[in-house]
Design a protein around this motif. Structure first.
Motif, PDB file in Angstrom:
ATOM      1  N   TYR A 240       0.866  -1.188   0.000  1.00  0.00           N
ATOM      2  CA  TYR A 240       0.000   0.000   0.000  1.00  0.00           C
ATOM      3  C   TYR A 240       0.892   1.224   0.000  1.00  0.00           C
ATOM      4  O   TYR A 240       2.053   1.153   0.422  1.00  0.00           O
ATOM      5  CB  TYR A 240      -0.863   0.045   1.267  1.00  0.00           C
ATOM      6  N   ASN A 243      -1.672   7.974   1.521  1.00  0.00           N
ATOM      7  CA  ASN A 243      -2.014   9.131   0.690  1.00  0.00           C
ATOM      8  C   ASN A 243      -1.463  10.443   1.231  1.00  0.00           C
ATOM      9  O   ASN A 243      -1.557  11.464   0.576  1.00  0.00           O
ATOM     10  CB  ASN A 243      -3.531   9.219   0.501  1.00  0.00           C
ATOM     11  N   LYS A 244      -0.888  10.400   2.433  1.00  0.00           N
ATOM     12  CA  LYS A 244      -0.260  11.602   3.009  1.00  0.00           C
ATOM     13  C   LYS A 244       1.020  11.179   3.731  1.00  0.00           C
ATOM     14  O   LYS A 244       1.102  10.048   4.226  1.00  0.00           O
ATOM     15  CB  LYS A 244      -1.197  12.210   4.065  1.00  0.00           C
ATOM     16  N   ARG A 292       2.169   8.801  -8.301  1.00  0.00           N
ATOM     17  CA  ARG A 292       1.692   9.688  -7.228  1.00  0.00           C
ATOM     18  C   ARG A 292       2.271   9.187  -5.904  1.00  0.00           C
ATOM     19  O   ARG A 292       1.792   8.205  -5.331  1.00  0.00           O
ATOM     20  CB  ARG A 292       0.157   9.630  -7.201  1.00  0.00           C
ATOM     21  N   LYS A 294       2.869  10.245  -2.306  1.00  0.00           N
ATOM     22  CA  LYS A 294       2.585  11.291  -1.312  1.00  0.00           C
ATOM     23  C   LYS A 294       2.927  10.855   0.119  1.00  0.00           C
ATOM     24  O   LYS A 294       3.013  11.671   1.023  1.00  0.00           O
ATOM     25  CB  LYS A 294       1.088  11.660  -1.334  1.00  0.00           C
ATOM     26  N   THR A 322      -7.347   0.683   3.855  1.00  0.00           N
ATOM     27  CA  THR A 322      -7.993   1.596   2.889  1.00  0.00           C
ATOM     28  C   THR A 322      -9.132   2.407   3.516  1.00  0.00           C
ATOM     29  O   THR A 322      -9.730   3.236   2.837  1.00  0.00           O
ATOM     30  CB  THR A 322      -8.518   0.800   1.670  1.00  0.00           C
ATOM     31  N   ASN A 325      -9.815   6.263   3.119  1.00  0.00           N
ATOM     32  CA  ASN A 325      -8.871   6.656   2.060  1.00  0.00           C
ATOM     33  C   ASN A 325      -7.470   7.017   2.599  1.00  0.00           C
ATOM     34  O   ASN A 325      -6.786   7.883   2.047  1.00  0.00           O
ATOM     35  CB  ASN A 325      -9.472   7.854   1.296  1.00  0.00           C
ATOM     36  N   ALA A 327      -4.862   4.965   2.748  1.00  0.00           N
ATOM     37  CA  ALA A 327      -3.842   4.382   1.870  1.00  0.00           C
ATOM     38  C   ALA A 327      -4.545   3.699   0.702  1.00  0.00           C
ATOM     39  O   ALA A 327      -5.749   3.439   0.759  1.00  0.00           O
ATOM     40  CB  ALA A 327      -3.007   3.376   2.656  1.00  0.00           C
ATOM     41  N   ARG A 328      -3.760   3.404  -0.330  1.00  0.00           N
ATOM     42  CA  ARG A 328      -4.326   2.656  -1.454  1.00  0.00           C
ATOM     43  C   ARG A 328      -3.361   1.533  -1.807  1.00  0.00           C
ATOM     44  O   ARG A 328      -2.147   1.625  -1.523  1.00  0.00           O
ATOM     45  CB  ARG A 328      -4.541   3.580  -2.655  1.00  0.00           C
TER      46      ARG A 328
END
Ligand SMILES: Cc1cc2nc3c(=O)[nH]c(=O)nc-3n(C[C@H](O)[C@H](O)[C@H](O)COP(=O)(O)OP(=O)(O)OC[C@H]3O[C@@H](n4cnc5c(N)ncnc54)[C@H](O)[C@@H]3O)c2cc1C
Length: 515
Positions: A240, A243-244, A292, A294, A322, A325, A327-328
């Protein structure tokens, strides 16, 4: 000087009579080969002689002779230490790698008995095909590093997320004490002459613990009794990306996965985003779409005895990772499209011992000053700020071009621990050694003071802990008293923990760094 030479010569002759001409040397080319670990920040250190015993009794005889002539000794396994632990300036360097037999693999009672000079690679090659594992599968250097080195360094490695550090799989040891008699003792159930070495606690106080992580200061380990586990046949790896760049989330996700998967969690680690970005920048054939990146990359390895169980774990991990949102799922081909990733991921022992080498050899000609340490889960966010602050503050002291990482990898250990794998490098030139060594100690003081707990302590780290005034006077006295009991002539591994003699006052080594 003449007297010193004659006592070394006499000791040499007596040891030669015990272990044979082929297994002792004072030739320069042999001493040079043993003058370093994988720690070029230290200068070469040449022992007076290198000895290679084959049995516990021979080790005991060597210890007696060393005591007779008051010559110091340092034990050495694979010599893969990163912190100056297994070299000796003068004295006797005891190479234990001839003591490499696997004496018993007891499948009924889930333990094995080995000589401490056996490597992790050799032991796992024996037990793995039989469907067993030692749980902790040793350090990244495990093709050459030994069980004795792992126990003495409190090594973390493959499997540590689930099974702990190497001492956690230890049921007892056979040790030669450095006293004038070269006394041989066994700990754990093996201390009971009638019992098999199948458990650690209950016979007496846990004397095994005395010798764990002692970096060879309290005894020379000759045999180890280790746990065996059935190797769970089903394994899966998931990746994973957060996202930040949020280290509070690193803590929360690790905490949740530990809570809900626990036994199924063989490995969980994070690669910080700046490293991912560096990796992406180095890729030759760039992806069509810019990746991407991040937040940190998270790799999770699960294991189970039944395929249905592993599917439940996968579902649970996906749900945790997940949610909201945070992590992806991530595929490394987003960074490097030419990467060959097999359709079905398989767990390979070989990878356990290879992953570290590219990291170390990023800078083959560099001095590597490692600072790997453990921190509690909940301090992750705070330390992700405190740790890099050191590098920023002392930027000018680092050599131009040197890379200083507070964390190259952050790995989850049992209960609520992270291990932060980091360090810095410098050009491997003589004039950089002193500066790098000073900076190394200073950085270690900083980590000790924010509550970091190291594991391979060798010389540079054990001394830095003392310099940072981490131990109370009572603790230092207790340590000295214990050492004096087993090593009255102060001959085993001098200098570690700034123990230079029993009369020495350790407070003179305390260092006040400017804050
Ligand atoms: C590429 C690479 C990857 C590494 N990966 C890891 C990792 O993942 N995790 C980790 O923890 N470390 C790692 N290390 C550091 C080190 O290799 C390990 O800590 C390893 O366990 C050391 O084992 P060794 O047999 O080489 O010990 P040595 O280097 O020979 O000795 C280590 C210390 O233990 C003492 N000692 C050794 N044998 C005995 C004995 N029988 N009795 C008493 N004292 C003894 C020595 O005096 C010394 O202080 C790595 C090093 C390299 C070069």
């Amino acid at each position: 000087m003449v007297k010193l030479m004659s006592k070394v010569k006499n000791a040499y002759k007596e040891i030669e009579n015990i272990i044979g001409t082929d297994f002792i040397s004072d030739k320069d080319y042999v001493k040079a080969a043993y003058s370093r670990n994988v720690d070029p920040a230290f200068p070469d250190r040449w022992a007076d002689m290198i000895v290679r015993p084959e049995t516990t009794e021979e080790v005991s005889e060597i210890v007696r002779i060393a005591n007779k002539y008051k010559i110091h000794m340092v034990p050495r396994g694979g010599g893969a230490d990163l912190v100056g632990g297994s070299v000796s300036e003068g004295g006797i360097l005891i190479d234990l790698t001839r003591m490499n037999k696997i004496l018993e693999v007891n499948e009924d009672d889930y333990y094995c008995v080995v000589e401490c000079g056996v490597t992790w690679g050799a032991l796992l090659s024996e037990v793995h095909p039989r469907g067993y594992t030692t749980g902790v599968t040793g350090p990244g250097s495990g093709f050459s590093a030994t069980i004795g080195g792992g126990l003495s360094n409190s090594t973390a490695g493959g499997g540590s997320c689930k099974y702990g550090l190497v001492p956690d799989i230890c049921l007892g040891v056979e040790v030669v004490l450095p006293n004038p008699q070269g006394t041989i003792i066994r700990t754990g159930a093996a201390a009971n002459r009638y019992a098999a070495p199948f458990c650690r606690y209950g016979v007496a106080p846990d004397f095994t613990g005395l010798f764990m992580g002692d970096v060879g200061t309290l005894g020379i380990k000759t045999k180890a009794f280790l746990k065996l586990f059935p190797e769970p046949p089903f394994k899966k790896n998931l990746m994973y990306i957060l996202n930040k760049n949020d280290f509070q989330k690193v803590f929360e996700l690790s905490h949740e996965v530990r809570k809900w998967v626990n036994d199924g969690l063989l490995g969980m680690s994070f690669v910080p985003v700046f490293l991912l970005q560096m990796m992406a920048a180095q890729v030759k054939e760039k992806p069509a779409k810019r990746p991407r990146l991040k937040g940190p990359l998270c790799s999770i390895t699960l294991e189970a005895t039944d395929e249905r169980i592993i599917e439940v774990y996968v579902e649970k991990v996906n749900e945790i990772m997940t949610k909201d949102n945070v992590a992806r799922p991530f595929d490394l081909r987003e960074i490097n499209p030419t990467l060959e990733i097999p359709e079905k991921w398989t767990y390979k022992m070989k990878n356990l011992f290879n992953y570290f080498h590219p990291l170390i050899s990023v800078a083959p000609s560099k001095l590597t000053c490692t600072t790997c340490h453990k921190i509690p889960f909940s301090s992750m966010e705070e330390i992700s700020k405190k740790a890099p602050a050191f590098d920023i503050k002392h930027k000018k002291e680092f050599q131009p071009g040197s890379l200083s990482l507070w964390a190259g990898v952050i790995a989850v250990l049992p209960n609520g621990n992270f291990v932060v794998v980091g360090g810095f490098n410098a050009n491997n030139v003589e004039e950089q050694r002193e500066n790098s060594m000073k900076l190394w100690h200073k950085k270690l003081h900083h980590q000790v003071k924010y509550g970091g707990v190291h594991y391979w302590l060798g010389e540079s780290i054990s001394q830095s802990i003392v310099e940072a005034d981490a131990y109370t006077p009572e603790f230092m006295q207790f340590f000295k008293d214990i050492k004096k009991t087993v090593d009255p002539n102060f001959l085993l591994s001098p200098n570690k923990f700034h123990l230079h003699s029993y009369d020495d006052d350790y407070t003179k080594y305390l260092v006040k760094d400017e804050e």
